[in-house]
Write a protein that holds these residues in place. Structure first.
Motif, short mmCIF file in Angstrom:
data_model
loop_
_atom_site.label_atom_id
_atom_site.label_comp_id
_atom_site.label_asym_id
_atom_site.label_seq_id
_atom_site.Cartn_x
_atom_site.Cartn_y
_atom_site.Cartn_z
N ALA A 9 -12.95 -0.22 5.46
CA ALA A 9 -12.77 -0.65 4.07
C ALA A 9 -13.72 -1.81 3.76
CB ALA A 9 -11.32 -1.06 3.84
N GLU A 10 -13.93 -2.67 4.75
CA GLU A 10 -14.86 -3.80 4.55
C GLU A 10 -16.29 -3.29 4.36
OE1 GLU A 10 -12.26 -7.01 7.15
OE2 GLU A 10 -14.17 -6.27 7.98
N VAL B 10 -10.13 7.09 8.19
CA VAL B 10 -8.81 7.21 8.80
C VAL B 10 -9.06 7.49 10.27
CG1 VAL B 10 -6.60 8.43 8.80
CG2 VAL B 10 -7.87 8.19 6.66
N GLU B 11 -8.36 6.75 11.12
CA GLU B 11 -8.62 6.85 12.55
C GLU B 11 -7.84 7.97 13.21
OE1 GLU B 11 -8.04 3.13 14.52
OE2 GLU B 11 -9.13 3.81 16.30
N PHE B 12 -8.54 8.71 14.07
CA PHE B 12 -7.89 9.73 14.89
C PHE B 12 -8.32 9.52 16.35
CE2 PHE B 12 -7.69 11.47 10.67
CZ PHE B 12 -6.46 12.10 10.63
N THR C 20 0.82 -1.21 0.00
CA THR C 20 0.00 0.00 0.00
C THR C 20 0.86 1.27 0.00
OG1 THR C 20 -0.10 -0.02 2.38
CG2 THR C 20 -1.89 -1.11 1.23
N ARG C 21 2.06 1.15 0.53
CA ARG C 21 2.98 2.31 0.65
C ARG C 21 2.36 3.44 1.47
NH1 ARG C 21 7.09 2.13 -3.60
NH2 ARG C 21 7.65 -0.06 -3.60
N LEU C 22 1.53 3.09 2.41
CA LEU C 22 0.95 4.12 3.27
C LEU C 22 1.96 4.47 4.36
CD1 LEU C 22 -2.64 2.63 3.63
CD2 LEU C 22 -1.95 4.57 2.24
N ALA C 23 1.72 5.63 5.01
CA ALA C 23 2.65 6.08 6.03
C ALA C 23 2.71 5.10 7.21
CB ALA C 23 2.26 7.47 6.52
N ARG C 24 1.59 4.39 7.46
CA ARG C 24 1.57 3.39 8.54
C ARG C 24 0.58 2.30 8.16
NH1 ARG C 24 -3.36 4.16 10.34
NH2 ARG C 24 -4.21 6.25 10.65
N PRO C 25 0.69 1.11 8.76
CA PRO C 25 -0.28 0.06 8.41
C PRO C 25 -1.69 0.47 8.86
CG PRO C 25 1.36 -0.73 10.00
CD PRO C 25 1.66 0.70 9.76
N PRO C 26 -2.74 0.05 8.14
CA PRO C 26 -4.09 0.43 8.55
C PRO C 26 -4.46 -0.14 9.91
CG PRO C 26 -4.15 -1.19 6.78
CD PRO C 26 -2.72 -0.81 6.96
N THR C 27 -5.26 0.61 10.68
CA THR C 27 -5.70 0.12 11.99
C THR C 27 -6.89 -0.82 11.77
OG1 THR C 27 -7.31 1.89 12.27
CG2 THR C 27 -5.07 2.34 13.05
#
Ligand code: SF4
Lengths: 400, 86
Positions: free
Chosen positions: A246-247, A261-263, A232-239
């Protein structure tokens, strides 16, 4: 999607941008072999996606293959910005006379790509633009019409460059622009673009970012570079929360209700429509709010999908209320979103009148939507209330 | 007489006899509804409860059978019946 430097180098090299001779290695012996085949002095660079390599000791010079082996040994074990290097790039060291900057990005305001050139290379272009704006030139170009090299000549000439240098640099910028368009990039940057002692030009370091949506279209290029679909090349793995979002989005083909995106905040967000998510998110923060999530809804998601997204957001610990704010919608129905959100709140065991800080979605089928909101006692706002004001009201309610 | 019916949180759908037990009408209902609220079988139509709240109020089902045999009620609007477009 961000490319490693060695991948950007390959992309730009394919587009005809002159690049240094070299290769990549994942072991120190391999690095020594590459250094020997390149010949002469080499530079070894850690391949991480984060910046600050030089400061962290991730860039080293070596005069012999043995020195290259030792440098690679060090670099391959060095963590930079929380990342271990993918490999080490070994390039021949160049006799640099002067450094320039060349880049292409997308200007969202002008809705056109813009080529940027500076005669002060090797340093951060934002810094140059701030401190020495007279050393930065820009020109927009079309995504439809064939590339016109004279535009890039005018760009370079505007900083007083002429003759052979003008021709060489503008040709490189034209190739950079071509790569930008061909590969669906959002950033194509050479910094520094070096003029060597013999007068020729070469890209010494390059960065490329690809539009996430272009991945499918560019799958052949990505395959060639060995970039798997799972990367994915995202800044961090998805939570876990983001994976579940996404599901939800994938559960039904109708519309979008996910991309969360979680905050850490206490205000859940059901937001979207035509860039609305970013605007609303910024407005919430500007008014002192603490969003618990970013998300995107639009394109008329089903009731079920909106319901599941709402439930997901409300299941997040610490979420006190949710705000439901969108731009004026035309292809999303207000009543369908209202049903989904209210159902999600009720199925989560809450009273919509209490839990929904504000519902501000004007547009298609709004009268029907407002009937639903009135029935459940939800505070709502129509199009006379700007998104920013709706955000302010939501923040105020959470604070109260 | 209502033979097939179902209520969601927002929408209630009712189908009267003889439309409800007519296999051809059931097939028509299942065919026109864009959000799969009707399921057809040889014995007639069944309402798919889990899809009721997806009703987009298009009114296509109202044209199946005699006028008033199929009814869509908006529970959030005091049970107001959806009126067929002319
Ligand atoms: S009004 Fe449309 S969506 Fe609703 S039940 Fe009838 S056909 Fe289906």
């Amino acid at each position: 999607m961000r490319f490693y430097e060695f991948e950007a180098k390959a992309l730009l090299g394919q587009a005809g941008v002159p690049v240094a001779k070299g290769g990549t290695a994942t072991t120190s012996d391999e690095a020594a072999r590459i250094a020997a085949s390149v010949g002469g002095e080499v530079v070894l660079k850690s391949q991480v996606l984060s910046g600050g390599r030089m400061k962290a000791g991730g860039v080293k010079f070596a005069a012999t293959p043995d020195e290259a082996r030792a440098a690679a040994e060090h670099i391959l074990k060095l963590e930079i910005g929380g990342q271990m290097p993918r490999c080490v790039l070994i390039d021949s060291k160049q006799p640099v006379k002067k450094e320039y900057y060349a880049g292409v990005i997308y200007d969202a305001v002008a809705k056109l790509p813009v080529a940027i050139f500076s005669d002060m290379g090797g340093i951060d272009i934002e810094e140059v633009a701030e401190k020495n704006p007279e050393h930065v030139a820009r020109v927009h170009f079309s995504t439809f019409q064939p590339l016109q090299e004279f535009k890039f000549k005018e760009l370079v000439a505007s900083l007083g460059i002429s003759g052979n240098e003008l021709n060489q640099i503008s040709r490189i910028i034209a190739r950079l622009a071509k790569a930008f368009l061909t590969y669906g990039l959002t950033l194509a940057e050479i910094n520094p673009l070096a003029q060597l002692e013999d007068g020729s030009f070469i890209a010494l370091d390059s960065h490329c970012d690809m539009e996430e949506e272009a991945r499918e279209q560019q799958s052949a290029v990505l395959d060639e570079l060995g970039i798997g679909r799972e990367e994915t090349r995202l800044a961090r793995p998805p939570t876990e929360f983001e994976i579940r979002g996404a599901e939800v989005d994938a559960s039904d083909h109708r519309g979008v209700a996910g991309r969360v995106v979680e905050f850490d905040g206490n205000l859940g967000c059901v937001i979207g429509a035509g860039g609305g998510s970013l605007t609303i998110f910024d407005a919430l923060r500007k008014h002192g709010g603490k969003p618990a999530n970013y998300c995107e809804i639009g394109g008329n998601p089903s009731v079920k999908k909106t319901c599941e997204l709402t439930k997901l957001i409300l299941s997040k610990p610490g979420v006190e209320k949710i705000c439901v704010i969108m731009n004026v919608v035309s292809n999303t129905r207000v009543d369908i979103v209202a049903r989904g959100v209210i159902k999600g709140v009720i199925e989560s065991g809450y009273d919509p009148a209490e839990k929904i800080a504000i519902f501000r979605i004007p547009g298609s089928w709004e009268e029907e939507g407002y009937k639903i909101l009135e029935k459940f006692g939800v505070d709502y706002a129509d199009r006379t209330v700007p998104m920013s004001e709706a955000a302010r009201r939501a923040v105020e309610k959470v604070k109260a | 007489m209502t033979q097939a019916s179902g209520s969601g949180m927002f929408i209630r759908v009712e189908v009267d006899e003889p439309v409800a037990s007519d296999a051809a009408a059931a097939k028509q209902l299942a065919g026109v509804c864009p959000v799969d609220i009707f399921e057809a079988s040889e014995s007639g139509v069944t309402i798919v409860d889990k899809n009721l709240d997806e009703c987009i109020l298009c009114g296509l089902c109202l044209a199946v059978g005699p006028a008033g045999a199929v009814r869509v009620a908006k529970l959030y609007d005091a049970g107001a019946l959806l009126v067929a477009a002319v």
